[in-house]
Write a protein that holds these residues in place. Structure first.
Motif, PDB file in Angstrom:
ATOM      1  N   GLU A  46       0.831  -1.196   0.000  1.00  0.00           N
ATOM      2  CA  GLU A  46       0.000   0.000   0.000  1.00  0.00           C
ATOM      3  C   GLU A  46       0.872   1.255   0.000  1.00  0.00           C
ATOM      4  N   GLY A  47       0.601   2.152  -0.925  1.00  0.00           N
ATOM      5  CA  GLY A  47       1.375   3.382  -1.051  1.00  0.00           C
ATOM      6  C   GLY A  47       2.634   3.249  -1.901  1.00  0.00           C
ATOM      7  N   ALA A  48       2.984   2.035  -2.293  1.00  0.00           N
ATOM      8  CA  ALA A  48       4.161   1.780  -3.130  1.00  0.00           C
ATOM      9  C   ALA A  48       3.696   1.485  -4.555  1.00  0.00           C
ATOM     10  N   SER A  49       4.640   1.477  -5.488  1.00  0.00           N
ATOM     11  CA  SER A  49       4.291   1.132  -6.866  1.00  0.00           C
ATOM     12  C   SER A  49       5.460   0.419  -7.534  1.00  0.00           C
ATOM     13  N   ILE A  50       5.124  -0.330  -8.580  1.00  0.00           N
ATOM     14  CA  ILE A  50       6.119  -1.044  -9.379  1.00  0.00           C
ATOM     15  C   ILE A  50       5.862  -0.701 -10.839  1.00  0.00           C
ATOM     16  N   GLU A  51       6.927  -0.283 -11.536  1.00  0.00           N
ATOM     17  CA  GLU A  51       6.838   0.033 -12.958  1.00  0.00           C
ATOM     18  C   GLU A  51       7.787  -0.892 -13.713  1.00  0.00           C
ATOM     19  N   ILE A  52       7.209  -1.723 -14.566  1.00  0.00           N
ATOM     20  CA  ILE A  52       7.990  -2.664 -15.367  1.00  0.00           C
ATOM     21  C   ILE A  52       7.983  -2.155 -16.803  1.00  0.00           C
ATOM     22  N   GLY A  69       7.813   3.602  -1.851  1.00  0.00           N
ATOM     23  CA  GLY A  69       8.343   4.285  -3.021  1.00  0.00           C
ATOM     24  C   GLY A  69       7.991   3.555  -4.301  1.00  0.00           C
ATOM     25  N   THR A  70       8.843   3.709  -5.313  1.00  0.00           N
ATOM     26  CA  THR A  70       8.603   3.098  -6.617  1.00  0.00           C
ATOM     27  C   THR A  70       9.786   2.219  -7.004  1.00  0.00           C
ATOM     28  N   LEU A  71       9.505   0.972  -7.302  1.00  0.00           N
ATOM     29  CA  LEU A  71      10.498   0.035  -7.825  1.00  0.00           C
ATOM     30  C   LEU A  71      10.384   0.091  -9.346  1.00  0.00           C
ATOM     31  N   VAL A  72      11.511   0.294 -10.026  1.00  0.00           N
ATOM     32  CA  VAL A  72      11.505   0.408 -11.487  1.00  0.00           C
ATOM     33  C   VAL A  72      12.374  -0.694 -12.092  1.00  0.00           C
TER      34      VAL A  72
END
Length: 186
Positions: A46-52, A69-72
């Motif tokens: 919750e509140g985090a994101s993943i961009e593939i 945060g965001t994992l890229v």
């Protein structure tokens, strides 16, 4: 010289293929042309994101998780069977081999993390290969060969996966947020 762009056999608008049995939770964006094998687990807290990014291959039992945060994950990467990415970013054209485990790691472009390597809290500079058992870092990697390998692998997967009804790839544009991809959730 500089590596030339390899032509893929599908357009940049080709949706990702997410196989039955893959689990995707939270705020996750999957780029065009990706293939996610069965039993992949991708979890943005919750509140985090993943961009593939586009044109990645994510094989069976790969676990990707982001706690804040965001994992890229960039483009044209191969994440092999059983590897784990925990709060770690991956650049472009990288190979993360089977059962590698990365936690709080920043991997730059054109790197290879070898089978069984465990990394925690470090940065891997561009064009570096790391191998177990001592996490030896070796400079240099052939970007053009990697692009050709990924292009051929993605083309083969796109042709073969549709022939296995129990895998039933689902275009990512049809994937519901937080869905576990199986016949009951789509």
């Amino acid at each position: 010289g500089e590596a030339q762009e390899v032509q893929f056999e599908f357009t940049d608008n080709t949706p990702a293929m997410v196989c039955t049995g893959a689990r995707v939770y939270g705020n996750v964006k999957i780029g065009n042309g990706c293939v996610l094998h069965p039993r992949v687990s991708i979890n943005a807290a919750e509140g985090a994101s993943i961009e593939i990014g586009e044109k990645n291959v994510i094989e069976e039992t790969v676990e990707i998780s982001c706690n804040s945060g965001t994992l890229v994950i960039g483009r044209c990467n191969m994440l092999e069977v059983g590897c784990q990415l925990i709060d770690s970013n991956i650049g472009n054209q990288c190979l993360i081999e089977a059962k590698a485990r990365l936690q709080n790691v920043q991997v730059a472009d054109n790197c290879c993390v070898g089978a069984g390597v465990t990394c925690h809290g470090q940065s891997v500079p561009a064009n570096t290969s790391i191998y177990a058992p001592r996490n030896d870092a070796v400079p240099g990697r052939d970007a053009e060969t990697h692009q050709e390998y990924i292009a051929a692998h993605l083309a083969l997967l796109r042709k073969r996966l549709v022939k296995f009804p129990d895998l039933e790839p689902v275009p990512s544009d049809k994937l519901k947020a937080g869905a576990v991809t199986n016949e009951n959730s789509l």
